[in-house]
Write a protein that holds these residues in place. Sequence first.
Motif, PDB file in Angstrom:
ATOM      1  N   GLY A 166      30.749  34.486  51.437  1.00 31.97           N
ATOM      2  CA  GLY A 166      30.904  34.776  50.011  1.00 31.97           C
ATOM      3  C   GLY A 166      30.632  36.234  49.712  1.00 31.97           C
ATOM      4  O   GLY A 166      31.340  36.864  48.930  1.00 31.97           O
ATOM      5  N   GLY A 167      29.604  36.789  50.341  1.00 28.46           N
ATOM      6  CA  GLY A 167      29.300  38.205  50.152  1.00 28.46           C
ATOM      7  C   GLY A 167      30.432  39.090  50.663  1.00 28.46           C
ATOM      8  O   GLY A 167      30.790  40.082  50.025  1.00 28.46           O
ATOM      9  N   GLY A 168      31.010  38.722  51.798  1.00 26.85           N
ATOM     10  CA  GLY A 168      32.152  39.476  52.324  1.00 26.85           C
ATOM     11  C   GLY A 168      33.354  39.381  51.407  1.00 26.85           C
ATOM     12  O   GLY A 168      34.061  40.360  51.181  1.00 26.85           O
ATOM     13  N   GLY A 169      33.582  38.208  50.866  1.00 25.50           N
ATOM     14  CA  GLY A 169      34.691  38.026  49.926  1.00 25.50           C
ATOM     15  C   GLY A 169      34.493  38.836  48.666  1.00 25.50           C
ATOM     16  O   GLY A 169      35.432  39.439  48.145  1.00 25.50           O
ATOM     17  N   LYS A 170      33.254  38.886  48.196  1.00 21.62           N
ATOM     18  CA  LYS A 170      32.951  39.675  46.997  1.00 21.62           C
ATOM     19  C   LYS A 170      33.193  41.153  47.282  1.00 21.62           C
ATOM     20  O   LYS A 170      33.765  41.869  46.458  1.00 21.62           O
ATOM     21  CB  LYS A 170      31.508  39.435  46.560  1.00 21.62           C
ATOM     22  CG  LYS A 170      31.131  40.182  45.303  1.00 21.62           C
ATOM     23  CD  LYS A 170      29.704  39.895  44.884  1.00 21.62           C
ATOM     24  CE  LYS A 170      29.377  40.708  43.644  1.00 21.62           C
ATOM     25  NZ  LYS A 170      27.967  40.696  43.341  1.00 21.62           N
ATOM     26  N   ALA A 171      32.769  41.614  48.463  1.00 16.58           N
ATOM     27  CA  ALA A 171      32.971  43.021  48.829  1.00 16.58           C
ATOM     28  C   ALA A 171      34.462  43.347  48.911  1.00 16.58           C
ATOM     29  O   ALA A 171      34.901  44.412  48.456  1.00 16.58           O
ATOM     30  CB  ALA A 171      32.286  43.314  50.161  1.00 16.58           C
ATOM     31  N   LEU A 172      35.249  42.430  49.474  1.00 19.26           N
ATOM     32  CA  LEU A 172      36.691  42.656  49.560  1.00 19.26           C
ATOM     33  C   LEU A 172      37.306  42.710  48.165  1.00 19.26           C
ATOM     34  O   LEU A 172      38.145  43.570  47.880  1.00 19.26           O
ATOM     35  CB  LEU A 172      37.356  41.565  50.398  1.00 19.26           C
ATOM     36  CG  LEU A 172      38.872  41.668  50.540  1.00 19.26           C
ATOM     37  CD1 LEU A 172      39.295  43.027  51.106  1.00 19.26           C
ATOM     38  CD2 LEU A 172      39.403  40.541  51.414  1.00 19.26           C
ATOM     39  N   ALA A 173      36.886  41.823  47.280  1.00 23.49           N
ATOM     40  CA  ALA A 173      37.403  41.831  45.913  1.00 23.49           C
ATOM     41  C   ALA A 173      37.068  43.154  45.219  1.00 23.49           C
ATOM     42  O   ALA A 173      37.888  43.709  44.486  1.00 23.49           O
ATOM     43  CB  ALA A 173      36.842  40.653  45.119  1.00 23.49           C
ATOM     44  N   GLU A 174      35.866  43.679  45.491  1.00 24.04           N
ATOM     45  CA  GLU A 174      35.478  44.964  44.895  1.00 24.04           C
ATOM     46  C   GLU A 174      36.345  46.098  45.447  1.00 24.04           C
ATOM     47  O   GLU A 174      36.729  47.004  44.707  1.00 24.04           O
ATOM     48  CB  GLU A 174      33.995  45.237  45.157  1.00 24.04           C
ATOM     49  CG  GLU A 174      33.070  44.327  44.363  1.00 24.04           C
ATOM     50  CD  GLU A 174      31.613  44.420  44.796  1.00 24.04           C
ATOM     51  OE1 GLU A 174      31.308  45.139  45.775  1.00 24.04           O
ATOM     52  OE2 GLU A 174      30.777  43.748  44.157  1.00 24.04           O
ATOM     53  N   GLN A 175      36.664  46.048  46.737  1.00 20.03           N
ATOM     54  CA  GLN A 175      37.521  47.071  47.332  1.00 20.03           C
ATOM     55  C   GLN A 175      38.939  46.984  46.771  1.00 20.03           C
ATOM     56  O   GLN A 175      39.593  48.010  46.552  1.00 20.03           O
ATOM     57  CB  GLN A 175      37.554  46.938  48.867  1.00 20.03           C
ATOM     58  CG  GLN A 175      36.248  47.332  49.528  1.00 20.03           C
ATOM     59  CD  GLN A 175      35.848  48.758  49.207  1.00 20.03           C
ATOM     60  OE1 GLN A 175      36.646  49.685  49.325  1.00 20.03           O
ATOM     61  NE2 GLN A 175      34.623  48.953  48.771  1.00 20.03           N
ATOM     62  N   LEU A 176      39.410  45.773  46.534  1.00 18.07           N
ATOM     63  CA  LEU A 176      40.728  45.611  45.924  1.00 18.07           C
ATOM     64  C   LEU A 176      40.738  46.188  44.509  1.00 18.07           C
ATOM     65  O   LEU A 176      41.721  46.812  44.094  1.00 18.07           O
ATOM     66  CB  LEU A 176      41.138  44.134  45.905  1.00 18.07           C
ATOM     67  CG  LEU A 176      41.516  43.540  47.265  1.00 18.07           C
ATOM     68  CD1 LEU A 176      41.677  42.024  47.147  1.00 18.07           C
ATOM     69  CD2 LEU A 176      42.785  44.170  47.812  1.00 18.07           C
ATOM     70  N   ALA A 177      39.656  46.023  43.785  1.00 12.59           N
ATOM     71  CA  ALA A 177      39.563  46.596  42.436  1.00 12.59           C
ATOM     72  C   ALA A 177      39.596  48.118  42.507  1.00 12.59           C
ATOM     73  O   ALA A 177      40.265  48.776  41.694  1.00 12.59           O
ATOM     74  CB  ALA A 177      38.283  46.120  41.744  1.00 12.59           C
ATOM     75  N   ALA A 178      38.904  48.692  43.497  1.00 12.27           N
ATOM     76  CA  ALA A 178      38.919  50.157  43.666  1.00 12.27           C
ATOM     77  C   ALA A 178      40.324  50.638  44.039  1.00 12.27           C
ATOM     78  O   ALA A 178      40.790  51.672  43.538  1.00 12.27           O
ATOM     79  CB  ALA A 178      37.908  50.572  44.733  1.00 12.27           C
ATOM     80  N   LEU A 179      41.008  49.883  44.896  1.00 12.47           N
ATOM     81  CA  LEU A 179      42.382  50.232  45.263  1.00 12.47           C
ATOM     82  C   LEU A 179      43.288  50.199  44.038  1.00 12.47           C
ATOM     83  O   LEU A 179      44.122  51.085  43.832  1.00 12.47           O
ATOM     84  CB  LEU A 179      42.909  49.276  46.341  1.00 12.47           C
ATOM     85  CG  LEU A 179      44.374  49.424  46.733  1.00 12.47           C
ATOM     86  CD1 LEU A 179      44.672  50.832  47.259  1.00 12.47           C
ATOM     87  CD2 LEU A 179      44.753  48.369  47.766  1.00 12.47           C
ATOM     88  N   ARG A 180      43.104  49.201  43.198  1.00 14.48           N
ATOM     89  CA  ARG A 180      43.903  49.079  41.963  1.00 14.48           C
ATOM     90  C   ARG A 180      43.691  50.299  41.078  1.00 14.48           C
ATOM     91  O   ARG A 180      44.637  50.864  40.529  1.00 14.48           O
ATOM     92  CB  ARG A 180      43.504  47.793  41.242  1.00 14.48           C
ATOM     93  CG  ARG A 180      44.074  47.602  39.840  1.00 14.48           C
ATOM     94  CD  ARG A 180      45.568  47.408  39.888  1.00 14.48           C
ATOM     95  NE  ARG A 180      46.139  46.852  38.702  1.00 14.48           N
ATOM     96  CZ  ARG A 180      46.381  47.506  37.581  1.00 14.48           C
ATOM     97  NH1 ARG A 180      46.044  48.764  37.448  1.00 14.48           N
ATOM     98  NH2 ARG A 180      46.972  46.908  36.573  1.00 14.48           N
TER      99      ARG A 180
END
Length: 107
Positions: A59-73
Amino acid sequence: MAGPKIDIDAVQSAMSAVDDGQAQMEAVTQQILASSGLSLQAMKAPAGQVAANTFGQLGGGGKALAEQLAALRDDLGKLVQVALAGSDDATAAAKSGIAMTTSAGMA
């Protein structure tokens, strides 16, 4: 001498794909974290704790990936803004050059 050009439609398409990926990642993360809590409550034995910890890490890894996707956006949005500003600047410079050429030809 023409330089590289940015295809705004392609960037906006990438932004849409990132938005979709981020939404999916956040949904999966919520499911994983919910499973983590249920596993910990359901199994008090060491094996249950290991399973709960694993879910928590996922879950923590998924949250980190979601945050990186937001930064990419955000970065893609900035790219569009810079490209459009550059296009406006180039248009203004071209118009200024045309005006200068026209007035110089009349002198």
